[in-house]
Scaffold this motif. Structure first.
Motif, short mmCIF file in Angstrom:
data_model
loop_
_atom_site.label_atom_id
_atom_site.label_comp_id
_atom_site.label_asym_id
_atom_site.label_seq_id
_atom_site.Cartn_x
_atom_site.Cartn_y
_atom_site.Cartn_z
N ARG A 1 -6.62 5.60 -2.67
CA ARG A 1 -7.49 4.75 -1.28
C ARG A 1 -7.30 5.21 0.21
N PRO B 1 -7.22 -0.04 2.83
CA PRO B 1 -6.94 0.86 2.12
C PRO B 1 -5.84 0.28 1.59
N GLY B 2 -5.26 -0.84 1.75
CA GLY B 2 -3.80 -1.45 0.92
C GLY B 2 -4.39 -1.67 -0.49
N GLU B 3 -2.95 -1.94 -1.56
CA GLU B 3 -3.60 -1.89 -3.03
C GLU B 3 -3.19 -3.89 -2.98
N THR B 4 -2.75 -4.32 -2.83
CA THR B 4 -2.60 -5.36 -3.49
C THR B 4 -1.88 -6.39 -1.70
N ARG C 1 6.79 0.83 -0.63
CA ARG C 1 5.03 -0.18 -0.64
C ARG C 1 4.76 -0.92 0.66
N THR D 1 -1.43 6.55 -2.13
CA THR D 1 -2.44 6.31 -2.95
C THR D 1 -4.02 6.77 -2.90
N GLY E 1 0.61 -1.29 0.27
CA GLY E 1 0.16 0.41 -0.03
C GLY E 1 1.01 1.53 0.44
N PHE F 1 -7.25 -5.14 1.17
CA PHE F 1 -7.87 -3.79 0.02
C PHE F 1 -8.81 -4.02 -0.09
#
Length: 121
Positions: free
Chosen positions: A19, A106-109, A77, A17, A13, A102
Motif C-alpha cells: 500500500r 496507505p495505513g494498514e490497520t 509499524r 508495504t 503501517g 486505511f
C-alpha cells in the motif's frame, strides 16, 4: 464518573508495504490531492466522534528503544495514536471502521485496546 472505559487506538503501517509503495508511486499531484481528501475525511471522523475522543493524539516520529543494554534507534509499524472513551471494547473498535487511515491513506490497520488500571500492588 462515567462507566465508559478508556481505549488506546494505535495506527499501524509500514514503509515497505504494498500500500505504501503504491502511494509513493502515485504522481505527486495525485498523491497531494489524496492527502487533502484524507485530511478532510480525518477531520470529519474527529467531528463525528468528538464526544468520545479523550486525546486526539497524533502522528508518531522516529523511535528509540531503551532496555538493559541502553538506548538504540528502533523501527516499528506504529504511525499514530488516539485515546477514546467508550462503553465497550466492541463499540470503541467500531469507531474506527472505515477510518481514513486505511481507506484513503496507505495505513494498514488501527488496533484498539483497553487502558487497564495500574495494579494496587
Amino acid at each position: 464518573m462515567s462507566d465508559h472505559q478508556l481505549f488506546l487506538a494505535v495506527f499501524l503501517g509500514g514503509k515497505d508495504t504494498p500500500r505504501m509503495k503504491a502511494w509513493m508511486a502515485m504522481p505527486e499531484a495525485e498523491r497531494h490531492a489524496k492527502e487533502h481528501e484524507g485530511i478532510a475525511a480525518w477531520k470529519a471522523w474527529v467531528e463525528k466522534h468528538k464526544a468520545s475522543i479523550v486525546d486526539i493524539g497524533g502522528p508518531l516520529g522516529k523511535t528509540k528503544a531503551i532496555g538493559v543494554e541502553g538506548v538504540a534507534d528502533a523501527s516499528n509499524r506504529l504511525t499514530g495514536f488516539t485515546v477514546v472513551r467508550s462503553a465497550s471494547h466492541a463499540d470503541a473498535a467500531k469507531m474506527f471502521e472505515a477510518h481514513p487511515h486505511f481507506t484513503i491513506f496507505p495505513g494498514e490497520t488501527v488496533e484498539v485496546m483497553p487502558v487497564l488500571p495500574i495494579p494496587a500492588g
